[in-house]
Design a protein around this motif. Structure first.
Motif, short mmCIF file in Angstrom:
data_model
loop_
_atom_site.label_atom_id
_atom_site.label_comp_id
_atom_site.label_asym_id
_atom_site.label_seq_id
_atom_site.Cartn_x
_atom_site.Cartn_y
_atom_site.Cartn_z
N ASN A 1 -2.98 -6.51 8.82
CA ASN A 1 -4.89 -6.11 9.82
C ASN A 1 -5.04 -4.87 10.11
O ASN A 1 -3.81 -3.66 9.63
N ASN A 2 -5.40 -4.14 11.12
CA ASN A 2 -5.83 -3.04 11.49
C ASN A 2 -4.56 -1.70 12.41
O ASN A 2 -4.26 -0.83 11.64
N GLU A 3 -3.69 -2.39 12.69
CA GLU A 3 -3.13 -2.05 13.65
C GLU A 3 -2.02 -1.75 12.28
O GLU A 3 -0.65 -1.29 12.68
N GLN A 4 -1.66 -3.07 11.32
CA GLN A 4 -0.55 -3.19 10.72
C GLN A 4 -1.24 -3.30 8.80
O GLN A 4 -0.98 -4.56 8.89
N PRO A 5 -1.62 -2.37 8.89
CA PRO A 5 -1.78 -2.18 7.27
C PRO A 5 -0.55 -2.26 6.50
O PRO A 5 0.32 -1.93 6.51
N LEU A 6 -1.27 -2.44 4.89
CA LEU A 6 -0.29 -2.70 4.25
C LEU A 6 0.51 -1.32 3.65
O LEU A 6 -0.31 -0.64 3.42
N TYR A 7 1.22 -1.49 3.36
CA TYR A 7 2.33 0.27 2.86
C TYR A 7 1.88 0.75 1.55
O TYR A 7 1.48 -0.33 0.57
N SER A 8 0.86 2.01 1.40
CA SER A 8 -0.63 1.48 0.34
C SER A 8 0.48 2.15 -0.60
O SER A 8 0.50 2.04 -1.84
N TYR A 9 1.77 2.35 -0.59
CA TYR A 9 2.71 1.91 -2.15
C TYR A 9 3.05 0.61 -2.76
O TYR A 9 3.94 0.47 -3.77
N MET A 10 2.53 -0.71 -1.79
CA MET A 10 2.91 -2.24 -2.45
C MET A 10 1.32 -2.60 -2.84
O MET A 10 0.61 -2.87 -2.18
N SER A 11 1.58 -3.60 -3.89
CA SER A 11 1.09 -4.89 -3.73
C SER A 11 0.73 -5.15 -2.93
O SER A 11 1.10 -5.59 -2.51
N SER A 12 -0.70 -5.53 -2.99
CA SER A 12 -1.75 -6.74 -1.91
C SER A 12 -1.12 -7.89 -2.25
O SER A 12 -1.32 -9.20 -1.82
N VAL A 13 -0.04 -8.52 -3.47
CA VAL A 13 -0.03 -9.65 -3.86
C VAL A 13 1.37 -9.72 -3.51
O VAL A 13 2.42 -9.16 -4.00
N PHE A 14 1.69 -11.07 -2.37
CA PHE A 14 3.54 -11.30 -2.02
C PHE A 14 3.36 -12.71 -3.19
O PHE A 14 2.76 -12.96 -2.80
N LEU A 15 5.20 -12.40 -3.72
CA LEU A 15 5.69 -13.56 -4.11
C LEU A 15 6.40 -14.13 -3.07
O LEU A 15 6.16 -15.47 -3.76
#
Length: 277
Positions: free
Chosen positions: A215-229
């Motif tokens: 979310n806006n306050e807790q964004p995804l780490y930029s080096y990490m895929s947006s697909v979670f296993l």
């Protein structure tokens, strides 16, 4: 596959056999039969074990003339580590004669290891409850269990679709905090991204998440895929396992702070969150 709570014994399940491996002795025991369902093919997809009782989720094959080819089934079991013989204690089957859209699914292809049929199981031994995610039904089930009983408490779904329940985890054994991993698919079942829904009150069919990550306050780490296993929890962390080898650890934050997921400025595996006021 799962282990006992201390990680001393590993247990594995397939539709043809079960096994146990004791790390301290190197002993491998194989039971060459599907002892959980000896007369009807049962395809295990997810399992968890509290040291005394286990919960396994999978698909049970129906009569060949049935329109519903495989029935989602949850089994309470015990297992003998010395022989790897698992014993079914109680089972629950998703009702095929229900009025929901999930009840009408044929589940054809569940025997082909199609990822869309993935399930997830997480036991809370303190509350003697278990979460079961069935992403092909877009549904998460909550059960209570004892040494001899398995009872459906409630279920929650995200409507007609697929992906909700890919992973489930308890954020606390003493509170009602849970995390549910939901995959986002296209209409042709192309896996595009993932979300994590967090709930902090007793789960009901109408529960609303207190947070959806990222979310806006807790964004995804930029080096990490947006697909979670998968998601894994410990008493103090929520661990995200992503595609392409990404691993991010969200550490718990004290009162007055939150867990920032921006992560380090360089690529790191694993990467860790930080505490911000």
């Amino acid at each position: 596959m799962t282990t006992d709570p201390l990680g001393l014994i590993a247990y594995g399940f397939s539709n043809l056999f079960t096994f146990s491996y004791t790390a301290s002795t190197g002993n491998l025991a194989v039971y060459e039969n599907n002892s959980l369902s000896p007369s009807t093919p049962f395809l295990p997809y997810a399992v968890d074990y509290d040291g005394s009782r286990g919960i396994i989720a999978g698909f049970l094959k129906n009569n060949q003339n049935s329109r519903i080819k495989y029935n989602a089934t949850i089994i309470l079991f015990s297992i003998d580590a010395s022989t790897a013989n698992a014993t079914q204690i109680k089972s629950w089957k998703y009702p095929m004669n229900g009025t929901t859209w999930q009840a009408g699914q044929t589940n054809a292809g569940a025997d082909k290891n199609d990822p869309k049929f993935d399930m997830s199981v997480s036991i809370n031994p303190t509350a003697t409850q278990v979460l079961v995610g069935i992403q092909s039904m877009n549904t998460v089930l909550l059960f209570s269990y004892t040494a001899t009983t398995l009872t459906l408490v409630t279920s929650i779904d995200k409507g007609r679709g697929i992906g909700f329940g890919k992973g489930v985890a308890w954020l606390s054994d003493t509170l009602n905090s849970v995390a549910i991993l939901a995959n986002v698919y296209s209409t042709s079942y192309v896996w595009s991204s993932s979300k994590i829904y967090v709930y902090d009150s007793p789960l009901t069919s109408t529960s609303q998440p207190i947070s959806i990550f990222p979310n806006n306050e807790q964004p995804l780490y930029s080096y990490m895929s947006s697909v979670f296993l998968n998601i894994i929890t410990t008493p103090r962390e929520l661990v995200l396992l992503a595609a392409q080898g990404g691993l991010f650890v969200m550490l718990s934050a004290p009162s007055g702070y939150y867990s920032s997921t921006i992560g380090p400025t360089v690529e790191a595996v694993p990467a860790f969150s930080s505490q911000l006021p």
